[in-house]
Design a protein around this motif. Structure first.
Motif, short mmCIF file in Angstrom:
data_model
loop_
_atom_site.label_atom_id
_atom_site.label_comp_id
_atom_site.label_asym_id
_atom_site.label_seq_id
_atom_site.Cartn_x
_atom_site.Cartn_y
_atom_site.Cartn_z
N VAL A 228 26.80 51.10 44.38
CA VAL A 228 26.27 52.31 43.76
C VAL A 228 26.47 52.24 42.25
N LEU A 229 25.42 52.55 41.51
CA LEU A 229 25.51 52.64 40.05
C LEU A 229 24.91 53.97 39.62
N ASN A 230 25.72 54.82 39.02
CA ASN A 230 25.26 56.15 38.63
C ASN A 230 25.50 56.36 37.14
N LEU A 231 24.43 56.79 36.45
CA LEU A 231 24.52 57.12 35.04
C LEU A 231 23.81 58.46 34.82
N GLY A 232 24.59 59.48 34.49
CA GLY A 232 24.03 60.81 34.29
C GLY A 232 24.49 61.80 35.34
N ASP A 233 23.68 62.84 35.56
CA ASP A 233 24.11 63.92 36.45
C ASP A 233 23.39 63.96 37.79
N SER A 234 22.65 62.89 38.13
CA SER A 234 22.22 62.74 39.52
C SER A 234 23.43 62.22 40.30
N GLY A 235 23.27 61.96 41.59
CA GLY A 235 24.45 61.49 42.31
C GLY A 235 24.17 61.10 43.74
N VAL A 236 25.20 60.54 44.38
CA VAL A 236 25.09 60.10 45.76
C VAL A 236 26.33 60.54 46.52
N ARG A 237 26.13 60.88 47.80
CA ARG A 237 27.21 61.22 48.71
C ARG A 237 27.10 60.34 49.95
N VAL A 238 28.23 59.84 50.43
CA VAL A 238 28.26 59.03 51.65
C VAL A 238 29.10 59.77 52.69
N VAL A 239 28.54 59.98 53.88
CA VAL A 239 29.19 60.76 54.92
C VAL A 239 29.37 59.91 56.17
N ARG A 240 30.57 59.99 56.76
CA ARG A 240 30.88 59.28 58.00
C ARG A 240 31.63 60.22 58.94
N ASN A 241 31.08 60.42 60.14
CA ASN A 241 31.73 61.25 61.15
C ASN A 241 32.12 62.64 60.61
N GLY A 242 31.23 63.22 59.85
CA GLY A 242 31.45 64.58 59.37
C GLY A 242 32.35 64.69 58.15
N LYS A 243 32.72 63.56 57.54
CA LYS A 243 33.58 63.59 56.36
C LYS A 243 32.94 62.82 55.22
N ILE A 244 33.10 63.35 54.02
CA ILE A 244 32.57 62.67 52.84
C ILE A 244 33.54 61.55 52.46
N VAL A 245 33.06 60.32 52.51
CA VAL A 245 33.92 59.18 52.18
C VAL A 245 33.70 58.69 50.75
N PHE A 246 32.61 59.14 50.13
CA PHE A 246 32.39 58.81 48.73
C PHE A 246 31.45 59.83 48.11
N ALA A 247 31.77 60.24 46.88
CA ALA A 247 30.90 61.12 46.09
C ALA A 247 30.96 60.66 44.64
N SER A 248 29.81 60.34 44.07
CA SER A 248 29.79 59.92 42.67
C SER A 248 30.10 61.11 41.76
N LYS A 249 30.53 60.81 40.55
CA LYS A 249 30.86 61.85 39.58
C LYS A 249 29.75 61.92 38.54
N GLU A 250 29.37 63.15 38.18
CA GLU A 250 28.35 63.30 37.16
C GLU A 250 28.90 62.93 35.79
N GLN A 251 28.03 62.42 34.95
CA GLN A 251 28.40 62.02 33.60
C GLN A 251 27.62 62.88 32.60
N PRO A 258 23.24 65.31 30.08
CA PRO A 258 23.76 64.14 30.79
C PRO A 258 23.63 62.86 29.98
N LYS A 259 24.44 61.89 30.34
CA LYS A 259 24.22 60.54 29.84
C LYS A 259 22.86 60.08 30.32
N GLN A 260 22.23 59.22 29.53
CA GLN A 260 20.85 58.84 29.84
C GLN A 260 20.51 57.51 29.19
N LEU A 261 19.49 56.86 29.69
CA LEU A 261 19.00 55.62 29.12
C LEU A 261 17.63 55.85 28.51
N GLY A 262 17.46 55.39 27.27
CA GLY A 262 16.18 55.51 26.61
C GLY A 262 16.28 56.29 25.32
N GLY A 263 15.17 56.34 24.58
CA GLY A 263 15.14 57.07 23.33
C GLY A 263 16.16 56.53 22.34
#
Length: 370
Positions: A228-251, A258-263
């Motif tokens: 997973v590669l996250n830059l900015g305030d979008s994000g990803v969550r990974v869930v296993r057996n009803g529990k969140i095992v990973f959540a990205s942090k917004e930047q 948000p942090k951003q690429l371009g301009g």
């Protein structure tokens, strides 16, 4: 990626893929301008590219089989109520498919992990004519799955720039770089997504397309690793057996900036958070732009996931993606909804955001490992 839009200015480009013909009208690029850092609330409504797909008897690759495809062409913006989403064109491996939700699966011939995916895009009411300023990616290559969401910074519209061109062009270049990596030696010092994003970003700078965007991308390995590669305030969550095992942090540099690429941003692909998450069959992961996470509380989207078939069975990824997208868009338009965005703004003492949802483009991609 979803909603490839360009200004109709010059003669069209015509692409042929198997039995499908796609006509695209090239864009005229604006001059260099300063980069806006904050997301706009009154986006531009410039006209989109007209895309024409002519499909005969479709012949799909055996390794990539789109399922449940509905009609390939949708009603025009004038035929839609401003309060409803306007489906545009979605492309998955240059095949016409449904932008609202779609599923593609690889052949599980060797017992390796594969992915079932669903996606949904709901543009801001003022951006319906161009399909919004978000973009999404779903692409498989040799058993590797690339998924992603990109959110164009809407404040560019104040300078007359259609940032949807940038986000969609960036999504295509990321996909191209992924395919190149997939067919190459795959040497990337343990961070292939970083190499892919750096390559795509270099091509974007060469293109001189104006704009900037946030990016959240992931790659599933057949062996069971999710990069997973996250830059900015979008994000990803990974869930296993009803529990969140990973959540990205917004930047963010500041609230709603948000942090951003371009301009003129000084951010680079290396500024993103890179994480490797071990996954297993039946795990579900959700990639969403900030329009999703700003308008749905965790307990609510977890309940939607459970309703989509349960945590330990095959999740109906189309149903879940559509439910998430529609709910986020509904909450964003509700002036009385107590949204995560409004609560966070109040905690930070930001005037004007004491209650209500945050109306925005909403893009979500749901994947279940199988």
């Amino acid at each position: 990626s979803s909603h490839h839009t360009f200004n109709t200015t010059t003669s069209p480009l015509v692409f042929h893929f198997d039995n499908t013909t796609i006509t695209m009208y090239s864009a005229q690029q604006p001059q260099t301008m300063p980069m806006p850092s904050q997301k706009a609330t009154n986006p531009s409504t410039s006209n989109p590219l007209r895309m024409v797909a002519q499909t005969g008897n479709e012949q799909f690759s055996p390794a990539m089989q789109p399922l449940d495809l509905a009609a390939t062409q949708h009603s025009t913006p004038e035929q839609e109520s401003p309060s409803r989403s306007q489906s545009g064109w979605s492309f998955r491996n240059l095949l016409p498919c449904v932008s609202k939700s779609s599923v593609m699966r690889t052949v599980d011939s060797e017992g390796q992990l594969f992915l079932a995916t669903g996606s949904c895009s709901k543009p801001h009411p003022n951006k319906i004519s161009k399909g919004g300023e978000d973009a999404s990616i779903v692409h498989e290559c040799n058993g590797f799955w690339l998924t992603g969401v990109l959110d164009g910074i809407g404040a560019w519209s104040e300078q007359g720039v259609d940032v949807s061109i940038y986000s969609n062009a960036f999504a295509q270049r990321i996909t191209d770089a992924f395919v190149t990596w997939c067919h190459g030696d795959r040497v990337s010092e343990g961070k292939p997504l970083l190499k892919i994003l750096e390559s795509a970003f270099t091509e974007m700078k060469r293109s001189q397309i104006q704009g900037s965007c946030t990016i959240c991308i992931s790659m599933l390995f057949p062996s069971g690793q999710l990069h997973v590669l996250n830059l900015g305030d979008s994000g990803v969550r990974v869930v296993r057996n009803g529990k969140i095992v990973f959540a990205s942090k917004e930047q963010q540099t500041n609230f709603n900036e948000p942090k951003q690429l371009g301009g003129q941003s000084e951010d680079t692909p290396a500024c993103g958070d890179y994480t490797i998450v071990p996954v297993q069959r039946k795990d579900v992961y959700i990639l969403g732009t900030d329009g999703v996470w700003d308008n749905i509380w965790q307990e609510d989207w977890m309940k939607m996931l459970q309703d989509a078939a349960g945590f330990t069975s095959k999740v109906n990824v189309e149903k879940l993606a559509t439910k998430l997208g529609e709910t986020a868009a509904k909450h964003g338009a509700d002036l009385n909804y107590r949204s995560p965005f409004a609560v966070q703004a109040r905690m930070k003492g930001i005037a004007g955001y004491t209650e209500g949802g945050k109306q925005d483009d909403v893009t979500v991609v749901v994947g279940q490992v199988r």
